[in-house]
Design a protein around this motif. Sequence first.
Motif, short mmCIF file in Angstrom:
data_model
loop_
_atom_site.label_atom_id
_atom_site.label_comp_id
_atom_site.label_asym_id
_atom_site.label_seq_id
_atom_site.Cartn_x
_atom_site.Cartn_y
_atom_site.Cartn_z
N ALA A 195 8.33 40.39 -156.16
CA ALA A 195 8.96 40.29 -154.84
C ALA A 195 8.06 40.99 -153.83
CB ALA A 195 10.34 40.92 -154.85
N LEU A 196 7.75 40.30 -152.75
CA LEU A 196 6.82 40.81 -151.75
C LEU A 196 7.56 41.10 -150.45
CD1 LEU A 196 4.00 38.13 -152.24
CD2 LEU A 196 4.35 40.23 -153.55
N PHE A 197 7.44 42.34 -149.98
CA PHE A 197 7.95 42.74 -148.67
C PHE A 197 6.75 43.28 -147.89
CE2 PHE A 197 11.51 43.07 -151.57
CZ PHE A 197 12.56 42.51 -150.87
N ILE A 198 5.91 42.36 -147.43
CA ILE A 198 4.64 42.73 -146.83
C ILE A 198 4.79 42.78 -145.31
CG2 ILE A 198 2.21 42.10 -146.56
CD1 ILE A 198 2.80 42.73 -149.41
N VAL B 5 -0.81 50.12 -126.19
CA VAL B 5 -0.14 51.26 -126.82
C VAL B 5 -0.84 51.65 -128.11
CG1 VAL B 5 2.03 52.05 -127.86
CG2 VAL B 5 2.07 50.59 -125.82
N ALA B 6 -1.27 50.65 -128.88
CA ALA B 6 -1.91 50.89 -130.18
C ALA B 6 -3.15 50.00 -130.26
CB ALA B 6 -0.94 50.59 -131.32
N PRO B 7 -4.29 50.47 -129.76
CA PRO B 7 -5.48 49.63 -129.63
C PRO B 7 -6.04 49.07 -130.94
CG PRO B 7 -5.67 51.57 -128.23
CD PRO B 7 -4.46 51.78 -129.09
N THR B 8 -5.73 49.69 -132.06
CA THR B 8 -6.27 49.16 -133.34
C THR B 8 -5.25 48.28 -134.06
OG1 THR B 8 -5.64 51.23 -134.45
CG2 THR B 8 -7.91 51.06 -133.67
N SER B 9 -4.35 47.67 -133.32
CA SER B 9 -3.34 46.81 -133.95
C SER B 9 -3.96 45.59 -134.62
CB SER B 9 -2.31 46.36 -132.91
OG SER B 9 -1.57 47.45 -132.43
N ARG B 10 -5.06 45.09 -134.08
CA ARG B 10 -5.71 43.95 -134.72
C ARG B 10 -6.28 44.36 -136.08
NH1 ARG B 10 -8.17 42.28 -130.71
NH2 ARG B 10 -7.09 40.32 -130.27
N GLU B 11 -6.85 45.54 -136.15
CA GLU B 11 -7.39 46.02 -137.43
C GLU B 11 -6.29 46.18 -138.47
OE1 GLU B 11 -10.38 46.48 -134.48
OE2 GLU B 11 -8.33 47.24 -134.47
N ILE B 12 -5.14 46.68 -138.02
CA ILE B 12 -4.05 46.88 -138.98
C ILE B 12 -3.54 45.55 -139.51
CG2 ILE B 12 -1.95 46.88 -137.54
CD1 ILE B 12 -1.13 49.45 -138.89
N ALA B 13 -3.52 44.52 -138.67
CA ALA B 13 -3.08 43.19 -139.11
C ALA B 13 -4.06 42.61 -140.13
CB ALA B 13 -2.94 42.26 -137.91
N LEU B 14 -5.33 42.73 -139.86
CA LEU B 14 -6.34 42.20 -140.78
C LEU B 14 -6.32 42.95 -142.11
CD1 LEU B 14 -9.23 41.75 -138.21
CD2 LEU B 14 -8.05 39.90 -139.42
N ASN B 15 -6.26 44.27 -142.06
CA ASN B 15 -6.23 45.06 -143.29
C ASN B 15 -5.00 44.73 -144.12
OD1 ASN B 15 -8.65 46.36 -142.76
ND2 ASN B 15 -7.67 48.08 -141.70
N ASN B 16 -3.88 44.50 -143.44
CA ASN B 16 -2.65 44.14 -144.15
C ASN B 16 -2.79 42.79 -144.84
OD1 ASN B 16 0.39 44.20 -144.62
ND2 ASN B 16 0.14 42.36 -143.40
N ARG B 17 -3.42 41.84 -144.17
CA ARG B 17 -3.59 40.51 -144.78
C ARG B 17 -4.47 40.58 -146.01
NH1 ARG B 17 -0.34 36.17 -144.75
NH2 ARG B 17 -1.47 34.47 -145.72
N TRP B 18 -5.53 41.36 -145.93
CA TRP B 18 -6.42 41.50 -147.09
C TRP B 18 -5.70 42.20 -148.24
CZ3 TRP B 18 -10.22 43.21 -142.89
CH2 TRP B 18 -10.90 42.09 -142.39
N PHE B 19 -4.83 43.14 -147.91
CA PHE B 19 -4.02 43.80 -148.95
C PHE B 19 -3.15 42.77 -149.66
CE2 PHE B 19 0.29 45.61 -149.74
CZ PHE B 19 -0.02 46.32 -150.90
N LEU C 4 3.96 33.21 -140.67
CA LEU C 4 3.29 31.93 -140.50
C LEU C 4 2.21 31.71 -141.55
CD1 LEU C 4 3.08 32.16 -136.65
CD2 LEU C 4 3.97 30.16 -137.85
N PRO C 5 2.08 30.47 -142.02
CA PRO C 5 1.00 30.18 -142.97
C PRO C 5 -0.35 30.35 -142.31
CG PRO C 5 2.06 28.15 -142.24
CD PRO C 5 2.88 29.28 -141.70
N THR C 6 -1.25 31.02 -143.01
CA THR C 6 -2.60 31.21 -142.52
C THR C 6 -3.54 30.98 -143.69
OG1 THR C 6 -4.07 32.74 -141.37
CG2 THR C 6 -2.49 33.71 -142.92
N GLN C 7 -4.78 31.40 -143.60
CA GLN C 7 -5.70 31.21 -144.71
C GLN C 7 -5.31 32.09 -145.89
OE1 GLN C 7 -9.63 31.94 -143.20
NE2 GLN C 7 -9.71 30.01 -142.09
N ARG C 8 -5.51 31.57 -147.09
CA ARG C 8 -5.30 32.34 -148.31
C ARG C 8 -3.86 32.83 -148.41
NH1 ARG C 8 -8.07 31.35 -152.04
NH2 ARG C 8 -8.26 33.46 -152.89
#
Length: 279
Positions: free
Chosen positions: A162-165, A51-65, A89-93
């Motif tokens: 307060a973070l609502f990411i 449905v949304a082929p760039t969903s992986r990109e949006i997840a990565l960009n969000n994490r870097w933000f 879930l805990p991930t890197q950084r």
Amino acid sequence: MGRIRRGDGPLVEKNHVDLSLPSAARMYDWLLGGSNNFEADRNACELLLEVAPTSREIALNNRWFLQRVVRVLAEQHGIRQFIDFGSGLPTQRNVHQIAQEVDPESHVVYIDNDPVVLSLGQSLLDENDNTAILSVDMTDTGTIFGHPDFTRLIDFTEPAAALFISVLHCLPDSAGPKALVERVVDALAPGSFVVVCQLVSDDQKVRDDVTELMRVQTGGNWGRVREEADVAEIFEKLLVQQPGLVDVTDWRPDSELQQRQRSIEWTEFGGLGKVTPRN
């Protein structure tokens, strides 16, 4: 109580997790390249990518933000208290790792009620006295603010963040995502900050298709993909900081992020707001 491992997924208490039901947190983990997910989560992600082929990109960009904004808050604004709502879930950084690089005495409280998040998060934080993870619904601010670990680590008389990411889209309108943020804003000391971003699209079909897919896949544990105006309303009680409310890829990007592929069908939209003195 028995424990099980499914494929390359995480170790969890089997009585607490329905392995056939995907969760947004574990889907996000898979999109980031993590291993704390199950077959149902991966299958749901494959459907989402149709449905949304760039969903992986949006997840990565969000994490870097997330990583950039926490560092800015710690280095440039002197914030030493962080509250991460719907932390995932805990991930890197992670938040505490970034904040405590700036000041080892920084305090971080994570809030999530996903049992896999709690299992892995607790093991990560057991040896860090300045962090805690609370097993509480993030909308239950009364329980959160009164929790012993919260009151041990967070002082509401001092500035906090307060973070609502990438989490408010998991809440239906009936759960009051805007009201949730406003309750937190009202509790924070002047000089505090609030970070909000959530999934948005200006394409009605994308909003409807993704919302329905996630609602079905998560068994109703989902809100909806919203519009930029919905996010802007959440900042009504806050002083929006530069560069304003934007696609998070454009929030103070560094040279590396400028080379990253953008999401197309939808974006993570939001920014940083400051809590001002009450009149």
